[in-house]
Design a protein around this motif. Structure first.
Motif, mmCIF file in Angstrom:
data_model
loop_
_atom_site.group_PDB
_atom_site.id
_atom_site.type_symbol
_atom_site.label_atom_id
_atom_site.label_comp_id
_atom_site.label_asym_id
_atom_site.label_seq_id
_atom_site.Cartn_x
_atom_site.Cartn_y
_atom_site.Cartn_z
ATOM 1 N N ASP A 63 0.788 -1.227 0.000
ATOM 2 C CA ASP A 63 0.000 0.000 0.000
ATOM 3 C C ASP A 63 0.822 1.280 0.000
ATOM 4 O O ASP A 63 0.257 2.368 -0.133
ATOM 5 N N CYS A 64 2.127 1.173 0.176
ATOM 6 C CA CYS A 64 2.943 2.380 0.326
ATOM 7 C C CYS A 64 4.018 2.521 -0.739
ATOM 8 O O CYS A 64 4.811 3.460 -0.696
ATOM 9 N N MET A 65 4.058 1.597 -1.677
ATOM 10 C CA MET A 65 5.009 1.669 -2.775
ATOM 11 C C MET A 65 4.233 1.643 -4.091
ATOM 12 O O MET A 65 3.271 0.884 -4.225
ATOM 13 N N PRO A 66 4.629 2.450 -5.067
ATOM 14 C CA PRO A 66 3.857 2.552 -6.314
ATOM 15 C C PRO A 66 4.231 1.486 -7.338
ATOM 16 O O PRO A 66 4.574 1.798 -8.485
ATOM 17 N N PHE A 67 4.173 0.236 -6.911
ATOM 18 C CA PHE A 67 4.498 -0.858 -7.819
ATOM 19 C C PHE A 67 3.292 -1.762 -7.981
ATOM 20 O O PHE A 67 2.630 -2.107 -7.000
ATOM 21 N N ARG A 68 3.016 -2.147 -9.222
ATOM 22 C CA ARG A 68 1.922 -3.067 -9.494
ATOM 23 C C ARG A 68 2.463 -4.483 -9.627
ATOM 24 O O ARG A 68 3.610 -4.681 -10.034
ATOM 25 N N LEU A 69 1.628 -5.440 -9.261
ATOM 26 C CA LEU A 69 2.041 -6.842 -9.281
ATOM 27 C C LEU A 69 1.194 -7.614 -10.270
ATOM 28 O O LEU A 69 -0.037 -7.636 -10.175
ATOM 29 N N HIS A 70 1.855 -8.260 -11.208
ATOM 30 C CA HIS A 70 1.148 -9.044 -12.224
ATOM 31 C C HIS A 70 0.949 -10.491 -11.791
ATOM 32 O O HIS A 70 -0.133 -11.062 -11.959
ATOM 33 N N ARG A 71 1.996 -11.105 -11.225
ATOM 34 C CA ARG A 71 1.937 -12.534 -10.908
ATOM 35 C C ARG A 71 2.974 -12.881 -9.848
ATOM 36 O O ARG A 71 4.017 -12.248 -9.740
ATOM 37 N N VAL A 72 2.653 -13.904 -9.029
ATOM 38 C CA VAL A 72 3.611 -14.468 -8.078
ATOM 39 C C VAL A 72 3.733 -15.955 -8.374
ATOM 40 O O VAL A 72 2.731 -16.684 -8.380
ATOM 41 N N HIS A 73 4.951 -16.405 -8.640
ATOM 42 C CA HIS A 73 5.212 -17.822 -8.895
ATOM 43 C C HIS A 73 5.960 -18.419 -7.695
ATOM 44 O O HIS A 73 7.013 -17.900 -7.303
ATOM 45 N N PHE A 74 5.407 -19.488 -7.141
ATOM 46 C CA PHE A 74 6.076 -20.232 -6.080
ATOM 47 C C PHE A 74 6.652 -21.502 -6.698
ATOM 48 O O PHE A 74 5.920 -22.287 -7.305
ATOM 49 N N LEU A 75 7.961 -21.699 -6.537
ATOM 50 C CA LEU A 75 8.628 -22.885 -7.067
ATOM 51 C C LEU A 75 8.923 -23.875 -5.942
ATOM 52 O O LEU A 75 9.042 -23.494 -4.776
ATOM 53 N N HIS A 76 9.055 -25.158 -6.291
ATOM 54 C CA HIS A 76 9.335 -26.219 -5.305
ATOM 55 C C HIS A 76 8.380 -26.111 -4.111
ATOM 56 O O HIS A 76 8.790 -26.147 -2.949
ATOM 57 N N THR A 77 7.098 -26.009 -4.417
ATOM 58 C CA THR A 77 6.107 -25.761 -3.366
ATOM 59 C C THR A 77 5.866 -27.007 -2.518
ATOM 60 O O THR A 77 5.395 -28.031 -3.034
ATOM 61 N N PRO A 78 6.139 -26.955 -1.211
ATOM 62 C CA PRO A 78 5.857 -28.112 -0.356
ATOM 63 C C PRO A 78 4.361 -28.240 -0.101
ATOM 64 O O PRO A 78 3.611 -27.265 -0.223
ATOM 65 N N SER A 79 3.933 -29.411 0.267
ATOM 66 C CA SER A 79 2.498 -29.674 0.426
ATOM 67 C C SER A 79 1.869 -28.840 1.537
ATOM 68 O O SER A 79 0.674 -28.530 1.481
ATOM 69 N N TYR A 80 2.652 -28.455 2.525
ATOM 70 C CA TYR A 80 2.090 -27.744 3.681
ATOM 71 C C TYR A 80 2.017 -26.230 3.473
ATOM 72 O O TYR A 80 1.526 -25.502 4.346
ATOM 73 N N ILE A 81 2.487 -25.721 2.333
ATOM 74 C CA ILE A 81 2.586 -24.274 2.182
ATOM 75 C C ILE A 81 1.215 -23.602 2.097
ATOM 76 O O ILE A 81 1.029 -22.462 2.548
ATOM 77 N N ILE A 82 0.199 -24.283 1.557
ATOM 78 C CA ILE A 82 -1.128 -23.680 1.440
ATOM 79 C C ILE A 82 -1.709 -23.420 2.822
ATOM 80 O O ILE A 82 -2.292 -22.361 3.075
ATOM 81 N N THR A 83 -1.530 -24.379 3.726
ATOM 82 C CA THR A 83 -1.998 -24.185 5.101
ATOM 83 C C THR A 83 -1.333 -22.970 5.724
ATOM 84 O O THR A 83 -1.973 -22.165 6.408
ATOM 85 N N PHE A 84 -0.041 -22.813 5.465
ATOM 86 C CA PHE A 84 0.704 -21.682 6.007
ATOM 87 C C PHE A 84 0.204 -20.363 5.410
ATOM 88 O O PHE A 84 -0.040 -19.389 6.132
ATOM 89 N N ILE A 85 0.014 -20.319 4.106
ATOM 90 C CA ILE A 85 -0.424 -19.087 3.444
ATOM 91 C C ILE A 85 -1.817 -18.690 3.904
ATOM 92 O O ILE A 85 -2.139 -17.494 4.008
ATOM 93 N N ASN A 86 -2.656 -19.676 4.214
ATOM 94 C CA ASN A 86 -4.003 -19.366 4.699
ATOM 95 C C ASN A 86 -3.993 -18.514 5.961
ATOM 96 O O ASN A 86 -4.949 -17.777 6.226
ATOM 97 N N LEU A 87 -2.915 -18.604 6.738
ATOM 98 C CA LEU A 87 -2.799 -17.777 7.937
ATOM 99 C C LEU A 87 -2.794 -16.294 7.606
ATOM 100 O O LEU A 87 -3.230 -15.461 8.404
#
Length: 310
Positions: free
Chosen positions: A186-210
């Motif tokens: 919210d404080c930097m004038p940069f736009r984000l097109h996409r985020v790529h997560f590589l070598h994603t472990p199975s538990y990362i979705i649970t973590f991101i949900n936090l």
């Protein structure tokens, strides 16, 4: 580290997506200058070139640019953990550079997007500091604001060496993460097109949900999760712009990480000087100009959401 400008073909695509009339831009800069002169709490040392980069990154929207300028400077006063002692030679920044690879690639994608990569050097979590990493990220973003514009950004996060121990160091610091996201989102004038997560472990979705309650509503829609490494990016960008280890020609990950640390160190005097200038004077803020930034720092807003990945 030199951020290469757009090629003629890239510039043409950027102009097609975000056209900018020189006369309108000059008038917009005058409007922003007039607005800044009426904000006694804001510093007024920003030069026209940087102001133009703010405006472009805000899609040439003057009102949006005013909002981001207000937040940009207010954050530097309200979040000293991220914006105080911004010395690239300090121990915590040096350790962050040694532990975490974080760098922006020199070449734009064909669309005019800038790619930034983050990864860990090893599994050891002992010296990993989220606070130092966020400070370093914001320093790199400030250097980019001094030097370039791009149409949008792609973030690549390689989770190969991320362990539960790293996540355990982040999870208890939800307030710190929220402040960091506010500073970056919210404080930097940069736009984000996409985020790529590589070598994603199975538990990362649970973590991101936090963290979903503190993410912008549309941000999770930009997440792409991959099981493999850099080769997964070939479908999204020319592989030649990627690091050597991922089949590209940009240089090795170590070389790119080293180059950005050297760039920060070369700008050390600017960081130390800017830290004194780029702050709000809250005693001079007029009542009708009251900022809502501090309110945004208080508690979570909105209801909890859950991210589902097929």
């Amino acid at each position: 580290m030199t951020l290469l400008p757009p090629t003629p073909a890239q510039q043409k695509r950027m102009n097609a997506e975000l056209p900018s009339d020189p006369e309108i831009r000059k008038n917009d800069i005058r409007v922003l200058r007039q607005w800044l002169s009426k904000q006694p709490h804001l510093p007024n040392h920003i030069d026209n070139d940087k102001l133009e980069r703010f405006l472009y990154n805000c899609k040439n929207n003057v009102e949006r640019c005013k909002l981001i300028l207000e937040r940009y400077y207010t954050a530097r006063t309200s979040l000293p953990d991220f914006f105080a002692v911004r010395d690239p030679m300090s121990r915590d920044i040096k350790e962050s550079y040694e532990v975490v690879n974080y760098f922006t690639l020199p070449t734009l994608t064909e669309e005019g997007y800038r790619v930034t990569i983050g990864s860990l050097n090893n599994f050891n979590s002992d010296k990993f500091s989220l606070q130092a990493l966020i400070r370093r990220i914001l320093m790199i973003l400030d250097i980019r604001l001094k030097e370039e514009v791009c149409l949008s950004n792609i973030m690549v996060i390689d989770l190969k060496n991320v362990s539960p121990a790293h996540l355990a160091k982040v999870s208890p610091t939800l307030s710190t993460v929220r402040q960091a996201l506010l500073a970056i989102q919210d404080c930097m004038p940069f736009r984000l097109h996409r985020v790529h997560f590589l070598h994603t472990p199975s538990y990362i979705i649970t973590f991101i949900n936090l963290f979903l309650p503190i993410l912008k509503q549309k941000l999770p829609q930009k997440f792409n999760f991959h099981n493999g490494g850099g080769e997964e990016l070939y479908a999204y960008m020319d592989k030649e712009i990627l690091p050597n280890e991922w089949g590209g020609k940009a240089g090795t990950i170590k070389e790119l990480n080293d180059a950005w640390q050297e760039k920060l160190e070369k700008n050390r005097d600017w960081f130390l000087h800017d830290e004194k200038l780029s702050r709000t004077n809250e005693t001079a803020r007029l009542p009708e100009l009251k900022s809502y930034f501090l309110k945004d720092l208080e508690g979570l807003q909105g209801s909890f959401r859950k991210l589902n990945i097929d």
